[in-house]
Design an enzyme around this catalytic site. Structure first.
Site, mmCIF file in Angstrom:
data_model
loop_
_atom_site.group_PDB
_atom_site.id
_atom_site.type_symbol
_atom_site.label_atom_id
_atom_site.label_comp_id
_atom_site.label_asym_id
_atom_site.label_seq_id
_atom_site.Cartn_x
_atom_site.Cartn_y
_atom_site.Cartn_z
ATOM 1 N N ASP A 42 -6.238 83.914 85.011
ATOM 2 C CA ASP A 42 -5.324 83.028 84.293
ATOM 3 C C ASP A 42 -3.981 82.948 85.016
ATOM 4 O O ASP A 42 -3.100 82.178 84.624
ATOM 5 C CB ASP A 42 -5.164 83.440 82.836
ATOM 6 C CG ASP A 42 -4.664 84.866 82.637
ATOM 7 O OD1 ASP A 42 -4.388 85.545 83.639
ATOM 8 O OD2 ASP A 42 -4.563 85.282 81.468
ATOM 9 N N SER A 43 -3.848 83.690 86.120
ATOM 10 C CA SER A 43 -2.711 83.516 87.026
ATOM 11 C C SER A 43 -2.664 82.103 87.588
ATOM 12 O O SER A 43 -1.645 81.701 88.157
ATOM 13 C CB SER A 43 -2.770 84.532 88.167
ATOM 14 O OG SER A 43 -4.058 84.550 88.766
ATOM 15 N N ASP A 81 -11.169 85.199 83.763
ATOM 16 C CA ASP A 81 -10.232 85.634 82.737
ATOM 17 C C ASP A 81 -10.427 84.822 81.456
ATOM 18 O O ASP A 81 -10.564 83.586 81.507
ATOM 19 C CB ASP A 81 -8.791 85.428 83.209
ATOM 20 C CG ASP A 81 -8.163 86.682 83.774
ATOM 21 O OD1 ASP A 81 -8.639 87.783 83.458
ATOM 22 O OD2 ASP A 81 -7.188 86.554 84.535
ATOM 23 N N LYS A 111 -13.203 88.664 81.878
ATOM 24 C CA LYS A 111 -12.209 89.741 81.833
ATOM 25 C C LYS A 111 -11.267 89.482 80.667
ATOM 26 O O LYS A 111 -10.865 88.333 80.430
ATOM 27 C CB LYS A 111 -11.408 89.835 83.128
ATOM 28 C CG LYS A 111 -10.369 90.968 83.115
ATOM 29 C CD LYS A 111 -9.746 91.180 84.476
ATOM 30 C CE LYS A 111 -8.685 90.163 84.808
ATOM 31 N NZ LYS A 111 -7.498 90.248 83.886
ATOM 32 N N GLU A 113 -7.840 91.383 78.315
ATOM 33 C CA GLU A 113 -6.804 92.406 78.289
ATOM 34 C C GLU A 113 -6.910 93.239 77.019
ATOM 35 O O GLU A 113 -7.084 92.699 75.927
ATOM 36 C CB GLU A 113 -5.427 91.748 78.382
ATOM 37 C CG GLU A 113 -5.210 90.990 79.687
ATOM 38 C CD GLU A 113 -3.838 90.334 79.775
ATOM 39 O OE1 GLU A 113 -3.007 90.585 78.867
ATOM 40 O OE2 GLU A 113 -3.597 89.588 80.735
ATOM 41 N N GLU A 177 -3.177 97.627 86.078
ATOM 42 C CA GLU A 177 -2.057 96.879 86.660
ATOM 43 C C GLU A 177 -0.727 97.552 86.385
ATOM 44 O O GLU A 177 -0.381 97.845 85.234
ATOM 45 C CB GLU A 177 -2.026 95.449 86.113
ATOM 46 C CG GLU A 177 -0.888 94.611 86.692
ATOM 47 C CD GLU A 177 -0.957 93.139 86.357
ATOM 48 O OE1 GLU A 177 -0.045 92.397 86.792
ATOM 49 O OE2 GLU A 177 -1.909 92.725 85.674
#
Length: 260
Positions: A42-43, A81, A111, A113, A177
Site C-alpha cells: 500500500d506504499s 497488502d 499482508k 498489519e 518494521e
C-alpha cells in the site's frame, strides 16, 4: 516460490529478498533478478499516487496493481497488502476482501498489519485458505495513533507478544518494521516463521525494501535503513533532458529514425 517454500527458507542459510512493485514492468525486472517475493504494497499510495500516507489506497486500487504485478511475475511469490479499513472491521470483512484480492489478481497471499489484536482475523483468513503475512513494529496504517511515519517502536514485550500471536494464528511470515535490532533478533530466534526486516537490522530471516527507494527513484528520501543501490532518478532526469534538448535543436529524430 510457494508459501511453504517461503516459510521453509527459515531453516536454510540463504536470506529471503523481498521488494515492492506496483506494475508489470518492474515486477518483471525484479522477478528476473531473482527476488523471492514481490510485495504489492500500500506504499503505492505514497510513491506512485503522491499521498503523504498509505491510508487513501482503496481495495479496488490494490487489486488493480496486484493484477499488473502478477502478469509480470513468473517465479517470485506475490503478496498483496490489505489496505486500511479493508480488514479492521472484523474477520468476515477481511475474508471477503482478501478473497477478492486473490481471486481477482491471481496473487498468492495477503499482508495485514497487527498481531494480538488481529489474531482472530489472521486465523479466519488461514482457515479460509488465504495465506497471511503479518506486519509488526511501525505500522503505516496506524500513522495517526503512533504520531507519524518513521517512528521506531521499542516496546519489546508487546512486540514479542504480537509476533507470537500472529504466528499462533497461522501467519506464514512476519514483517518487522523499524524496531531495534536486538528486539528483532530475539523475535527471529523465538519464531518458527520467517521474519522480514525493514529497519530492523541484519538478524531477520530476510529483508524488504520499497522498490522505488532501492532504485533511487524517490529523491531526497534517506531513512537510516535504506540503501540506494543505484540512482535511477538522476539518470532518468539526464536522459529526459537530453531528449528534450535534441528535440528542440532538431537532432532527434534523425534520418535513421524516419521511414521512406
Amino acid at each position: 516460490m510457494t508459501v511453504p517454500r517461503f516459510t521453509g527458507a527459515k531453516s536454510k542459510t540463504t536470506k529471503l529478498a523481498v521488494l515492492t512493485a506496483y506494475d508489470f514492468t518492474w515486477a518483471g525486472i525484479f522477478d528476473a533478478a531473482g527476488v523471492d517475493a514481490i510485495l504489492v504494497g500500500d506504499s503505492v499510495g505514497m510513491v506512485v499516487q503522491g499521498h503523504p500516507t498509505t491510508l487513501p489506497v482503496t481495495l479496488d486500487e490494490i487489486i488493480y496493481h496486484a493484477k499488473l504485478v502478477v502478469r509480470g511475475t513468473r517465479r517470485a511469490l506475490v503478496v498483496v497488502d490489505m489496505p486500511f479499513m479493508s480488514y479492521q472491521v472484523g474477520p468476515r470483512q477481511a475474508v471477503r476482501n482478501a478473497g477478492r484480492i486473490l481471486k481477482e489478481s491471481g496473487a498468492s497471499a495477503v499482508k495485514l498489519e497487527g498481531g494480538e489484536a488481529m489474531a482472530e482475523t489472521i486465523r479466519a483468513l488461514t482457515v479460509a485458505g488465504i495465506p497471511v503475512m503479518a506486519h509488526e513494529g511501525m505500522k503505516p496504517q496506524s500513522v495517526h495513533s503512533v504520531g507519524g511515519m518513521g517512528k521506531i517502536q521499542r516496546q519489546e514485550d508487546s512486540l514479542l507478544r504480537d509476533a507470537r500471536a500472529a504466528e499462533q494464528a497461522g501467519a506464514f511470515s512476519i514483517v518487522l518494521e523499524l524496531i531495534p535490532q536486538a528486539i528483532a533478533a530475539r523475535i527471529t530466534r523465538e519464531l518458527a516463521i520467517p521474519t522480514i526486516g525493514i529497519g530492523a537490522g541484519p538478524a531477520c530471516d530476510g529483508q524488504v525494501l520499497v522498490g522505488y527507494d532501492m532504485l533511487g527513484l524517490t529523491g531526497d528520501f534517506y531513512p537510516r535503513f535504506l540503501k540506494k543501490f543505484t540512482d535511477l532518478r538522476a539518470e532518468a532526469i539526464r536522459a529526459a533532458s537530453q531528449y528534450a534538448a535534441e528535440v528542440r535543436n532538431g537532432s532527434f529524430p534523425g534520418p535513421e529514425h524516419a521511414h521512406d
